[in-house]
Design an enzyme around this catalytic site. Structure first.
Site, short mmCIF file in Angstrom:
data_model
loop_
_atom_site.label_atom_id
_atom_site.label_comp_id
_atom_site.label_asym_id
_atom_site.label_seq_id
_atom_site.Cartn_x
_atom_site.Cartn_y
_atom_site.Cartn_z
N LYS A 191 0.97 -1.23 0.09
CA LYS A 191 -0.16 0.08 0.12
C LYS A 191 0.69 1.24 -0.09
O LYS A 191 1.71 1.64 0.85
CB LYS A 191 -0.92 0.10 1.19
CG LYS A 191 -2.07 1.06 1.16
CD LYS A 191 -2.68 1.50 2.36
CE LYS A 191 -1.80 2.71 2.81
NZ LYS A 191 -1.64 3.87 1.97
N GLY A 244 7.39 4.96 7.70
CA GLY A 244 6.48 6.19 8.03
C GLY A 244 6.62 6.84 9.46
O GLY A 244 7.47 6.58 10.01
N SER A 245 5.56 7.17 10.13
CA SER A 245 5.73 8.07 11.04
C SER A 245 5.65 7.11 12.45
O SER A 245 5.14 6.09 12.31
CB SER A 245 4.79 9.03 11.34
OG SER A 245 3.41 8.49 11.41
N THR A 246 6.37 7.78 13.40
CA THR A 246 6.37 6.88 14.59
C THR A 246 5.01 6.69 15.22
O THR A 246 4.59 5.39 15.78
CB THR A 246 7.28 7.64 15.65
OG1 THR A 246 8.74 7.62 15.17
CG2 THR A 246 7.32 6.97 17.20
N GLY A 249 3.53 3.88 13.58
CA GLY A 249 4.21 2.48 13.70
C GLY A 249 3.84 2.10 15.16
O GLY A 249 3.55 0.96 15.26
N GLU A 267 10.31 1.29 9.97
CA GLU A 267 11.23 2.31 9.87
C GLU A 267 10.55 3.70 10.25
O GLU A 267 9.64 3.72 9.26
CB GLU A 267 11.86 2.31 8.42
CG GLU A 267 12.14 0.91 7.92
CD GLU A 267 13.68 0.51 8.82
OE1 GLU A 267 14.28 1.68 9.24
OE2 GLU A 267 14.35 -0.56 8.45
N GLU A 400 9.93 15.84 15.11
CA GLU A 400 10.13 15.97 13.63
C GLU A 400 9.38 16.85 12.71
O GLU A 400 8.05 16.75 12.75
CB GLU A 400 9.95 14.48 13.16
CG GLU A 400 10.23 14.20 11.64
CD GLU A 400 10.09 12.74 11.45
OE1 GLU A 400 8.90 12.25 11.38
OE2 GLU A 400 10.94 12.38 10.76
#
Ligand code: NAD
Length: 497
Positions: A191, A244-246, A249, A267, A400
């Site tokens: 995706k 992607g973003s934390t 995740g 990641e 971030e």
């Protein structure tokens, strides 16, 4: 083609035919609902194409097909040397479509054409070719067990892997996931990010042309919150690989726990420290400090967004960095001379502008930039921006931003530099600049990140693993270590009579 001008690229962009259909079971197809969503060119805000908007029913179709392909052995049981040939052919086809793919990525993501051509497409080709070439050179193990026994320790594919990727490096992160997942024999449902699906669809079509059997790879453009969640909670997905973003995740780990404990490799984000000592090659360090934060408009997980400078060279060094920042004023992504393009969309522009306000309110000193530019284009361009006088507790030092915003901090000695660098929830990347090998190596060893540069930034290639410590993730892309994320270890224990 190598010396194309801006006008040549503009003409090529006009002539480009974009296929936004999903890729299921070896074919380009509409979403079952027939729904589409537009994707936009971040460089001018105009609609680029309509893209299939896949939902749960498309995911079910793709997962069932991926499972059937895996169970049939058509790819999973193919000899590694034959899988290698398909992967190498696939890399060659991507190489042959280099300009078209680079243009597509430039228009979809707003990355400068020189970057997509020389970095993103090249990275995808190398990743796929390297992983393919490696797969018939991986040996399994026979451990030292007692006499009259023989144990085989084999690496087997997980089964059906879901891959979910972000919008900032759509092509290269897609390749980083697909190459090791497919090389090791898995079936994959990918995706892409909903705003940047085009390059993944393009290379999926080429995979079939290269000989990848139908059903092994599917690409479903669609929304993260529903389609992505459906993949991540699905009981028939064995592994999930994510960039992607934390915060997302964190959700994916929960989804895994709530469903079938699918192997989940992440990641995630970063707030990477770039440490400069007074004895460094300051000219090189200043040039790379700008590259580290402004490359890809700062929309880079490994961006060196915290510049940590030895106090006694602060003013001299910042003058040098500001002068380098002038080379990063944004421009038209189709112009080969452009170094930095727009933010991906207005939402991301607003996030960046919001952080510039936060920095000002927190009392940081705005040294350079801080404003929108090229507004007349309709694109989402933000100036390269530098804040000095930042303390590590400020939000602009901890969060971030994912834009071209540099926060500059200072230190008195190596211990303080390391302590500032490690005072972060993230641990993705970093660098240290010093001509003293002892200082450089001690600091590099003490900073808790997955990739650390000494007298460089963004160093590395396909031969080395890439991934994060702490809340920057737990997976490893690239190199043979990436194969670990897509395989299970199986022991077969044999006893002889
Ligand atoms: P994001 O987390 O918002 O989205 C990433 C992907 O996840 C998209 O495909 C999105 O549709 C999907 N998604 C969103 N919500 C979901 C959910 N609930 N369930 C399943 N899927 C969902 O990230 P982004 O904004 O696209 O990308 C930027 C982020 O990616 C930054 O934090 C950046 O640091 C990180 N990043 C990390 C690396 C790395 O290798 N460490 C590389 C590139 C980007």
């Amino acid at each position: 083609m190598a010396n194309m001008t801006k006008a040549d690229w503009q003409a090529a962009a006009k002539a480009l035919r974009i296929d936004g259909r999903a890729f299921i079971n070896g074919r380009s197809v509409d979403a079952l609902s027939g729904e589409t969503r537009p994707t936009f060119n971040p460089g001018n805000g105009k609609q680029l194409a309509q893209v299939a908007y896949c939902g749960i029913e498309d995911a079910e179709l793709a997962i069932a097909s991926a499972r059937a392909a895996f169970a049939s052995g058509v790819w999973s049981a193919m000899a590694p040397s034959d899988r290698k040939m398909v992967m190498v052919r696939w890399a060659e086809l991507i190489e042959q479509h280099r300009e078209e793919l680079a243009l597509l990525e430039c228009l979809d993501v707003g990355k400068p054409i020189s970057n997509t051509l020389d970095i993103d497409v090249s990275a995808a080709v190398r990743t796929i070719r390297w992983s393919g070439e490696a797969i018939d050179k991986v040996y399994d193990e026979i451990p030292p067990t007692p006499a009259n026994t023989l144990a085989l320790v084999q690496r087997l594919p997980l089964g059906v892997v879901a891959a979910i990727v972000p919008w900032n490096f759509p092509l290269s992160t897609t390749a980083w996931k697909l190459a090791p997942a497919l090389a090791t024999g898995n079936s994959v449902v990918l995706k892409p990010a909903s705003n940047t699906p085009l390059s993944a669809l393009f290379i999926a079509r080429l995979a079939t042309e290269a000989g990848l059997p139908d059903g092994v790879l599917h690409v479903l453009p669609g929304p993260g919150g529903s389609l992505g969640k459906h993949l991540a909670t699905h009981m028939d997905i064995d592994g999930l690989t994510f960039t992607g973003s934390t915060p997302v995740g964190q959700l994916l780990m929960q989804y895994s726990g709530q469903s079938n404990l699918k192997r989940t490799f992440l990641e995630l984000g970063g707030k990477s420290p770039n440490i400069v000592f007074a004895d460094a090659n300051l000219e090189a360090a200043a040039a790379m400090a700008a590259v580290a934060v402004f490359y890809n408009g700062g929309q880079t997980c490994t961006a060196g967004t915290r510049l940590i400078v030895e106090e006694k060279i602060r003013d001299e060094f910042l003058d040098m960095v500001v002068s380098k920042a002038r080379d990063w004023m944004p421009g038209d992504p189709l112009d080969p001379a452009t170094a930095m393009g727009p933010m991906i969309d207005e939402g991301q522009f607003n996030t960046v502008a919001g952080y510039v306000d936060v920095g000002r309110k927190e009392g940081a000193e705005l040294l350079f930039g801080g404003k929108r530019c090229l507004a007349e284009t309709g694109g989402h361009y933000h100036e390269p921006t530098i804040f000095a006088g930042v303390h590590n507790q400020m939000r602009v030092a901890q969060e971030e931003i994912f834009g071209p915003v540099l926060s500059v901090l200072t230190f008195k000695d190596a211990a303080e530099a390391v302590s500032i660098a490690n005072d972060s929830i993230y641990g993705l990347a970093g660098a240290v600049w010093s001509r003293n090998i002892n200082t450089a190596h001690k600091v590099a060893a003490a900073v808790r990140v997955g990739t650390m540069g000494i007298n460089n930034y963004f160093g590395g290639d396909m031969t080395v693993p890439f991934g994060g410590f702490k809340q920057s993730g737990n997976g490893r892309d690239k190199s043979m270590h990436a194969f670990n994320d897509y395989t299970e270890l199986k022991t077969t224990w044999i006893e002889f009579e």
